[in-house]
Design an enzyme around this catalytic site. Sequence first.
Site, short mmCIF file in Angstrom:
data_model
loop_
_atom_site.label_atom_id
_atom_site.label_comp_id
_atom_site.label_asym_id
_atom_site.label_seq_id
_atom_site.Cartn_x
_atom_site.Cartn_y
_atom_site.Cartn_z
N CYS A 2 0.84 -1.19 0.00
CA CYS A 2 0.00 0.00 0.00
C CYS A 2 0.88 1.24 0.00
CB CYS A 2 -0.91 0.01 1.23
SG CYS A 2 -1.85 -1.52 1.43
N ARG A 27 1.09 1.88 -5.99
CA ARG A 27 1.31 0.92 -4.92
C ARG A 27 0.00 0.28 -4.44
NH1 ARG A 27 6.34 1.06 -2.40
NH2 ARG A 27 5.40 0.02 -0.63
N ASN A 100 1.15 -0.31 6.15
CA ASN A 100 1.49 -1.17 5.02
C ASN A 100 2.16 -2.41 5.58
OD1 ASN A 100 2.09 -2.22 2.51
ND2 ASN A 100 3.84 -0.86 2.15
N GLU A 479 8.96 -13.06 -20.26
CA GLU A 479 8.65 -11.66 -19.96
C GLU A 479 7.60 -11.11 -20.92
OE1 GLU A 479 8.77 -7.80 -18.29
OE2 GLU A 479 9.14 -9.83 -17.55
N LYS A 483 4.04 -9.57 -19.59
CA LYS A 483 3.56 -8.23 -19.89
C LYS A 483 2.18 -8.29 -20.53
CE LYS A 483 6.43 -5.86 -18.06
NZ LYS A 483 6.39 -7.00 -17.14
N GLU A 486 -0.48 -9.31 -17.97
CA GLU A 486 -0.62 -8.31 -16.91
C GLU A 486 -1.58 -7.19 -17.30
OE1 GLU A 486 3.21 -7.54 -14.13
OE2 GLU A 486 3.56 -7.22 -16.27
N HIS A 502 6.11 -30.90 -25.93
CA HIS A 502 5.95 -31.69 -24.70
C HIS A 502 4.68 -31.30 -23.95
CE1 HIS A 502 9.81 -33.68 -25.04
NE2 HIS A 502 10.32 -32.52 -25.40
#
Length: 604
Positions: A2, A27, A100, A479, A483, A486, A502
């Site tokens: 937070c 945050r 926090n 990555e 992204k 997200e 596989h």
Amino acid sequence: MCGIIGRVGTDEAIDTLLTGLENLEYRGYDSAGVAVQNGSGIKIQKQSGKVAELKQAIDSDLLSGEVGIGHTRWSTHGPPTDENAHPHTDSTRDVAVVHNGIIENYATLKSSLQELGHEFESDTDTEVIPHLIQYYLDEGASAETAFRRAIDDLEGSYAVAAMVANEHVLYAARQGSPLVVGLDDDGFFLASDVPAFLEYTDDVVYLEDGDVVVVRPDGVEFTTLEGHAIDRQPETVAWDPEQAGKGEYDHFMLKEIHEQPTSLAQAIEGRIQGDEPGEVALESFPPGAFDGIERIQFVACGTSYHAALYGSIAMNQCGIQTSAHLANEYGVSAPPVDENTLVIAVTQSGETADTLNAMRRAEADGARLLTVTNVVGSTAARLADDVLLIRAGPEIGVAATKTFSSQAVMLLLLAQCIIDDLDGTCEDRRALYNDLSGLPDTFSSILEDGTAKALAEQYLGAESYFFIGRGLGFPVALEGALKFKEITYEHAEGFASGELKHGPLALVTPETPVFAIFTGDEDEKVLNNAEEAQTRGAPLVAVCPAGHRAVDIADAHLDIPAVDPDLAGLLANVQLQLLSYHAADALGRPIDKPRNLAKSVTVE
């Protein structure tokens, strides 16, 4: 994770508090609130939703005063409701607290307080803190003593700021969660992160675990929990306040993608030497600095883990024994560690709880600790034996972009120092150093390319998005998928290209575009794996230089300049960042504030 802001000064606090909350909203943005000491008690306004909604609802006349605290929340205990928003108070509303972290023994404390007649209004762990302070006040303790006793009762991680009615004072403490003091000519700030008050002052004092700070209009007192004075020297933050704003961009993420040429130039400056670059010189790491190291372990989470994996693969390719570990699993399944082990913690904020715990475990076993971070004075920086700063400047978007590229480049530079000390077996590195020196300009050329936006729109609405790579292309595939998921909320997965057959190949359809990353190493094998997916109907997008054989085979192409194979994956990553951004923008997603996520994960 937070955001906390506090202000003690000679002017009205409310506007400063709201500005701080806006600066800290990365945050947490489930709910927000402020409390102000107005001379006739504490007045509070809080609600679920974003800071902008709180700002619209604020009654500035009611919240008039020179001392205040604020909070923007990322929920851990209790859903994001008005009742669970901070600040929290005691039954008399004479104590207000923002917090926090996680209070691990809150259930026991709450039960004991309820038996004494205390009534609780929220589902949060935080609410026990003001009630504890009230309990000690009722026993006759001074406000400062009551605060110290309450903090002493807590178990877990916390950054706490509290105020007591009719006192122009803020009390704060930290244990495992970040807290920093800002020193201004007109007063003082408390915050969980520097960007909260960066436009007002760049003179800061970073608190350490166990610190208690008492902030009055005429000064700041730093002590231990027991009240013993301690010396905490101020530092000047080398960040331009304008860096914490969006400028001409619609989103922080897009701004930070476009800041990569600058952040990389800052990362490299002075660290590659020679008229024809041929030597790496990192501060604090002269030749021989890594003598005696027998093994290297990386620990990190999320995007930083992908950068760590990038560094680990680069070192392994040169004959240095390294491994990369998710920090949250390191405590469960850490490999053997001794005094000849170098543990490298990679963390953007330097406050990631799982990474800090992994570092403490390694330290207890005798390992040497090195932190690669973006934040001077962070907990990880102070905990380590050595620190390597990536110099990326503030990153506000929750989805990390410029810090990933800076972390990966710094790990490549660090790898060169370690390889030299440990007699690694890399080939001639002049081409790598030349391409590293020119990397900012190379990134700029990619940012001028509009292909990623067109491809994002072309494949919008697909069922899934697969990203594949091999060697240094593998962490970039991970990555790229991270992204994408997200910020678009669409299903995306990254795989080592050889793993397609596989299992994941069973998921391939004409509605699953495959983005294949070609670095110049093992490209034929990557292409063979990609064609296996294409044969089964998947659209194939080749991320590679123009003229590469994959361009003729693929259905679409994201161009990257031809560079040393150690760097090609980083160029591919820029295109994948742009792909994710434009897809999320076309879908109307809240790009800088993706649901359920926050920038700095300070709880396990």
